[in-house]
Design a protein around this motif. Structure first.
Motif, short mmCIF file in Angstrom:
data_model
loop_
_atom_site.label_atom_id
_atom_site.label_comp_id
_atom_site.label_asym_id
_atom_site.label_seq_id
_atom_site.Cartn_x
_atom_site.Cartn_y
_atom_site.Cartn_z
N GLN A 385 88.14 68.68 -24.29
CA GLN A 385 87.08 69.57 -23.80
C GLN A 385 86.94 69.46 -22.28
O GLN A 385 86.74 70.46 -21.59
CB GLN A 385 85.76 69.24 -24.49
N GLN A 395 82.36 76.47 -22.55
CA GLN A 395 81.92 76.71 -23.93
C GLN A 395 80.75 77.67 -23.96
O GLN A 395 79.78 77.51 -23.22
CB GLN A 395 81.53 75.38 -24.57
N VAL A 425 85.37 78.90 -26.21
CA VAL A 425 85.41 78.72 -24.76
C VAL A 425 85.87 80.03 -24.13
O VAL A 425 86.72 80.73 -24.68
CB VAL A 425 86.35 77.56 -24.34
N GLY A 460 86.93 74.76 -29.21
CA GLY A 460 86.57 76.11 -28.78
C GLY A 460 87.71 77.10 -28.67
O GLY A 460 87.52 78.20 -28.16
#
Length: 598
Positions: A385, A395, A425, A460
């Motif tokens: 992430q 995100q 995302v 995401g």
């Protein structure tokens, strides 16, 4: 091993140092081509990774005679292992009928095959590297001529790359030879290299007679469907494309230990038909998919052999365009994939060690294996992430949830499954979505691909899993670059500096303006990787060469174009009466010892 072709599922155990082709990620099948594989010197094996699982029987316990029917995927398109459309079935024939200077053990270590070669070593390094081969004086072709310098010279000139009349798949190694001359007698051959070549043991395996390599027409066409002259325990009796068989018979002029079998018949049988064919007594030996295990185990008179294969499964990331052109995004994908969980899902049900593969160039069952995946940084969702955020992908707050395509929903190129993240995302208002291309008809691919898509959804990323026709999967999608993510495999190799350079070399612009990728279908490479592999290929000190190869592997990990998942499993079903066959892994079969128990 440098050209790709339309893939066919074949057993990759016996292999010639000629062509490398991508392997499909089915549970027990391989879309491979021929390749040698080994690693010289001392090293470590992953814990519990046995090299082979063979029904070993002393020759005295093998009866004389009989016909063994060995399932293959198709009749070889050529019997010339150095042509672009050679495959593992080509290598199977070559291994039984032609000389090879070196054979491999269970962990891929090379040793001189004394039926052909008494010894070979580097006899000089200055002013140039010279390798002296001392041939077994008993070695002769089936036409009565001694195996010798004329065959070495003709093969060098055919594969050296200077005569374009020869339709060769590659020139690696042969293009470094400067001269070949006779030594102190007819059994001694001196090969001089223009530049140092660490992988010299890869050459002249297989060795074709000068009647094949000495003439372009014989090389290009004559050896496609017949080998009139051989020098192995078996000879080619005939190729019957209509019946789907290649029949090998005992070679009456073989000087070594007499082949136990009268005949070895390679029989083309689809993988989903093999369990039934074995049960019906129509086959004796076959690679099978994991799904056929239960049927085989329930059939009296059949057994199963399992071992890590000489091939590995990988997730390929196309870095030529789109989001994956950004190395940070590739790192995020790699860090989000739980390789250990995937290896466990595939290997544990087979009772094989669930080792997540940590090396692109050396497999766990080989000497010198080490895990270099730490070059990516720590693999975790948090790291993944963070990498996405660093690349500008933020995100969103909107929730989507996983969803699969409903009945009737499809893409023009095949069935489509969409895996949506809970929180996508986005960048500049666009969602990060990747196209995951898989061949249709593989439960294993479905499972592995689905697991990876779920893992990516956790950070995401939206994934579109597109299934395409398996026969065109490799040529039309992988080689053409028509994918973001894909699953395919490569054969392992003993000679990574030679064999793996085309796979990981930095793509370069071609004269016509296109991108020349060789076999680097991820389109990801660096100058440093190229330099390290080049140095490893010229380093005659085995320890120094391994160090350079290890450094190259770490750089390949850092580039994040290919994410190794696991060493592929080999699952082989055979009659309980079959001797000296099974899951060979890297080991070169001794075809003269294969047969039936007394």
């Amino acid at each position: 091993m440098n050209r790709s072709a339309a893939p066919t599922a074949v057993p990759p155990a016996p292999r010639a140092h000629a062509v490398r082709i991508a392997v499909a990620l089915t549970a027990g099948a391989a879309l491979t081509l021929s390749a040698t594989a080994c690693s010289s010197g001392d090293g470590n094996h992953a814990a519990g990774t046995a090299g082979t699982d063979i029904a070993s029987v002393a020759r005295a316990g093998v009866r004389d005679g009989g016909t063994l029917r060995w399932a293959v995927d198709s009749v070889p398109r050529t019997l010339n292992a150095f042509q672009a459309d050679a495959d593992a079935d080509t290598s199977l024939v070559a291994g039984a009928t032609l000389p090879a200077m070196f054979r491999l053990d269970a962990h891929g270590r090379p040793a001189a095959d004394t039926d052909f070669l008494k010894k070979a070593d580097v006899s000089a390094t200055q002013p140039r590297q010279v390798v002296t081969y001392e041939l077994n004086p008993k070695a002769k072709w089936s036409d009565g001529r001694a195996v010798g310098i004329a065959d070495f010279t003709a093969q060098w000139k055919a594969l050296g790359g200077t005569n374009t009349a020869y339709w060769t798949s590659r020139n690696a190694g042969y293009d470094r030879i400067a001269a070949i001359k006779q030594g102190k007698d007819a059994s001694h051959i001196e090969v001089t290299f223009s530049t140092p070549y660490a992988d010299w043991r890869s050459l002249f395996s297989p060795l074709y007679p000068k009647s094949v390599t000495g003439d372009p027409d014989a090389f290009n066409d004559g050896a496609r469907t017949a080998l009139p002259v051989v020098a192995g325990p078996f000879a080619v009796k005939g190729v019957d494309s209509k019946a789907g068989t290649v029949t090998l018979v005992r070679n009456a002029s073989w000087w070594g230990q007499r082949a136990k079998l009268d005949q070895l018949v390679l029989t083309a049988v689809p993988r989903d038909k093999r369990a039934a064919a074995l049960a019906a007594g129509k086959l004796d030996l076959a690679d099978i998919d994991a799904g056929a295990l239960s049927t085989v185990k329930k059939t009296r008179g059949l057994a199963v052999r399992k071992a890590p294969d000489a091939a590995y499964a990988q997730l390929a990331l196309n870095g030529s365009a789109g989001p994956l052109a950004d190395e940070k995004v590739r790192h995020a994908v790699a860090q989000a994939v739980d390789r250990k969980a995937i290896a466990a899902a595939v290997l544990k049900p087979l009772g094989l060690p669930a080792v997540a593969l940590g090396n692109h160039l050396v497999l766990p069952s080989q000497d010198g294996y080490a895990d270099h995946s730490s070059a990516l940084g720590k693999a975790s969702l948090q790291q993944a992430q963070a990498a996405l955020a660093d690349a500008g992908w933020k995100q969103s707050t909107a929730k989507a949830g996983d969803q699969a395509a409903g009945p009737g929903r499809s893409a023009a190129s095949g069935a489509l499954t969409v895996v949506e993240p809970a929180r996508a995302v986005t960048k500049a208002g666009k969602q990060l979505s990747l196209r995951f291309v898989l061949p249709a008809g593989s439960p294993t691919l479905d499972d592995v691909g689905g697991r990876i898509a779920k893992m990516l959804s956790a950070i995401g990323i939206r994934t579109e899993i597109t299934k395409v026709d398996g026969t065109s999967y490799f040529q039309d999608h992988i080689a053409a670059g028509d994918f973001d993510l894909a699953l395919y495999s490569w054969p392992g190799t003993a000679y990574p500096a030679t064999d793996d350079t085309p796979i990981y070399a930095k793509p370069v612009p071609a004269p016509d303006g296109s991108l020349s990728v060789a076999q680097n279908y991820t389109r990801v490479g660096t100058d440093q990787i190229d330099q390290l592999l080049d140095r490893a290929g010229s380093e005659l000190d085995a320890g120094a060469a391994r160090s350079l190869t290890a450094q190259a592997d770490a750089r390949i990990w850092a580039a994040a174009g290919s994410i190794p998942l696991y060493q592929r499993p080999a699952v082989v079903a055979l009659r309980t009466t079959v001797a000296n066959a099974g899951a060979f892994g890297f080991e070169t079969p001794r075809f003269q010892d294969i047969g039936f128990r007394k």
